[in-house]
Design a protein around this motif. Structure first.
Motif, PDB file in Angstrom:
ATOM      1  N   ASN A 114       0.844  -0.960  -0.058  1.00 31.09           N
ATOM      2  CA  ASN A 114       0.089  -0.052  -0.091  1.00 31.09           C
ATOM      3  C   ASN A 114       0.979   1.276   0.018  1.00 31.09           C
ATOM      4  N   PRO A 115       1.548   1.346  -1.127  1.00 28.56           N
ATOM      5  CA  PRO A 115       2.434   2.792  -1.201  1.00 28.56           C
ATOM      6  C   PRO A 115       1.762   3.844  -1.170  1.00 28.56           C
ATOM      7  N   VAL A 116       2.588   5.122  -0.755  1.00 30.85           N
ATOM      8  CA  VAL A 116       2.064   6.236  -0.795  1.00 30.85           C
ATOM      9  C   VAL A 116       1.424   6.776  -2.082  1.00 30.85           C
ATOM     10  N   SER A 160      -4.600   1.734   6.211  1.00 30.40           N
ATOM     11  CA  SER A 160      -3.764   0.069   6.263  1.00 30.40           C
ATOM     12  C   SER A 160      -2.500   0.246   6.442  1.00 30.40           C
ATOM     13  N   PRO A 161      -1.672  -0.830   6.876  1.00 28.09           N
ATOM     14  CA  PRO A 161      -0.343  -0.670   6.997  1.00 28.09           C
ATOM     15  C   PRO A 161       0.419  -0.536   5.607  1.00 28.09           C
ATOM     16  N   ALA A 162       1.525   0.035   5.381  1.00 28.50           N
ATOM     17  CA  ALA A 162       2.162   0.051   3.927  1.00 28.50           C
ATOM     18  C   ALA A 162       2.258  -1.165   3.500  1.00 28.50           C
ATOM     19  N   GLY A 173      -1.666 -25.302   6.123  1.00 30.73           N
ATOM     20  CA  GLY A 173      -2.328 -24.321   5.401  1.00 30.73           C
ATOM     21  C   GLY A 173      -2.844 -23.386   6.009  1.00 30.73           C
ATOM     22  N   LEU A 174      -2.890 -23.351   7.380  1.00 36.45           N
ATOM     23  CA  LEU A 174      -3.511 -22.503   8.278  1.00 36.45           C
ATOM     24  C   LEU A 174      -2.673 -21.188   8.134  1.00 36.45           C
ATOM     25  N   PRO A 175      -3.513 -20.061   8.447  1.00 37.14           N
ATOM     26  CA  PRO A 175      -2.987 -18.754   8.332  1.00 37.14           C
ATOM     27  C   PRO A 175      -2.214 -18.586   9.648  1.00 37.14           C
ATOM     28  N   THR A 176      -1.193 -17.813   9.756  1.00 35.32           N
ATOM     29  CA  THR A 176      -0.146 -17.725  10.854  1.00 35.32           C
ATOM     30  C   THR A 176      -0.798 -16.585  11.931  1.00 35.32           C
ATOM     31  N   GLY A 177      -1.879 -16.032  11.348  1.00 35.93           N
ATOM     32  CA  GLY A 177      -2.592 -14.857  12.006  1.00 35.93           C
ATOM     33  C   GLY A 177      -3.777 -14.418  11.325  1.00 35.93           C
ATOM     34  N   THR A 178      -4.323 -13.416  11.790  1.00 36.70           N
ATOM     35  CA  THR A 178      -5.532 -12.738  11.301  1.00 36.70           C
ATOM     36  C   THR A 178      -5.152 -11.472  10.331  1.00 36.70           C
ATOM     37  N   THR A 179      -5.649 -11.555   9.079  1.00 36.41           N
ATOM     38  CA  THR A 179      -5.346 -10.431   8.147  1.00 36.41           C
ATOM     39  C   THR A 179      -6.451  -9.867   7.619  1.00 36.41           C
ATOM     40  N   THR A 180      -6.724  -8.438   7.641  1.00 36.69           N
ATOM     41  CA  THR A 180      -7.830  -7.847   7.294  1.00 36.69           C
ATOM     42  C   THR A 180      -7.416  -6.860   6.186  1.00 36.69           C
ATOM     43  N   ILE A 181      -7.797  -6.814   4.899  1.00 32.59           N
ATOM     44  CA  ILE A 181      -7.455  -6.139   3.899  1.00 32.59           C
ATOM     45  C   ILE A 181      -8.670  -5.407   3.524  1.00 32.59           C
ATOM     46  N   ILE A 182      -8.726  -3.883   3.480  1.00 31.76           N
ATOM     47  CA  ILE A 182      -9.870  -3.142   2.994  1.00 31.76           C
ATOM     48  C   ILE A 182      -9.399  -2.462   1.713  1.00 31.76           C
ATOM     49  N   ILE A 183     -10.480  -2.750   0.922  1.00 30.75           N
ATOM     50  CA  ILE A 183     -10.375  -2.145  -0.484  1.00 30.75           C
ATOM     51  C   ILE A 183     -11.481  -1.011  -0.780  1.00 30.75           C
TER      52      ILE A 183
END
Length: 204
Positions: A114-116, A160-162, A173-183
């Motif tokens: 997510n660049p500037v 969102s984080p960069a 195959g399980l995720p190592t954590g929860t990830t949230t992506i907002i478009i």
């Protein structure tokens, strides 16, 4: 006496009989005697639009056009959001399966960038041995497999984080954590949230 009264009424109404006994109105008889057509129809031409009426019509057309364009653009952005989210969810599921199957003997994950600025956001499918979050696949211990740019007019949420990652463990195959992506739609007409839960469930 009754006949005379009737004749007087006809005379006052301008009704007379010609030589053939045909009843004519007095004014028609005069026109014929002057060589004019026996009947003349004069039609008043239809009045055109006034300036105010034209302004009102143009204003209404402009309003309808504006509403139509706004609806079209809104629907187009909505379709883009739906399609982009669907493609991302499919890629997440595929990457999860690749990591579970240890395709080519590697771990798999997706790196979000997510660049500037706007309309330059993308995500990358990576494989290798994930070490730590970094600027790209290589910095995270992997190799880039596929890059996907967001559709025109879409971006990851500015808050969102960069960079962030959806990392999937080998074998399980399980995720190592929860990830949230907002478009988001750049025009602010809508957004989609895709969430990868730690149990492997993907919601959007």
């Amino acid at each position: 006496q009754h006949g005379r009264a009737k004749q007087e009424l006809k005379r006052r109404a301008g009704v007379v009989k010609n030589g053939a006994g045909v009843i004519q109105h007095h004014f028609l008889r005069k026109n014929v005697s002057r060589g004019l057509p026996s009947t003349t129809f004069v039609r008043k031409s239809g009045a055109g639009f006034t300036l105010i009426e034209l302004i009102i019509v143009i204003g209404i057309m402009a309003i309808l056009a504006t509403v139509g364009i706004a609806n079209y653009l809104g629907q187009r952005n909505k379709n883009r959001l739906e399609l982009t989210s669907s493609v991302l969810v499919r890629e997440l599921n595929l990457t999860m399966e690749r990591s579970r199957a240890q395709e080519n003997g590697y771990q798999w994950w997706i790196h979000f960038n997510n660049p500037v600025g706007s309309v330059n956001d993308f995500y990358v499918t990576c494989f290798g041995a994930y070490t730590v979050s970094g600027a790209n696949c290589g910095a995270e211990g992997g190799t880039e497999s596929k890059r996907t740019n967001l559709s025109t007019g879409l971006e990851f949420a500015p808050g969102s984080p960069a960079t962030q990652d959806a990392v999937f463990s080998k074998a399980t195959g399980l995720p190592t954590g929860t990830t949230t992506i907002i478009i988001n739609s750049v025009g602010g007409t809508g957004s989609k949230t895709v969430t990868v839960n730690a149990n492997g469930r993907i919601d959007f």
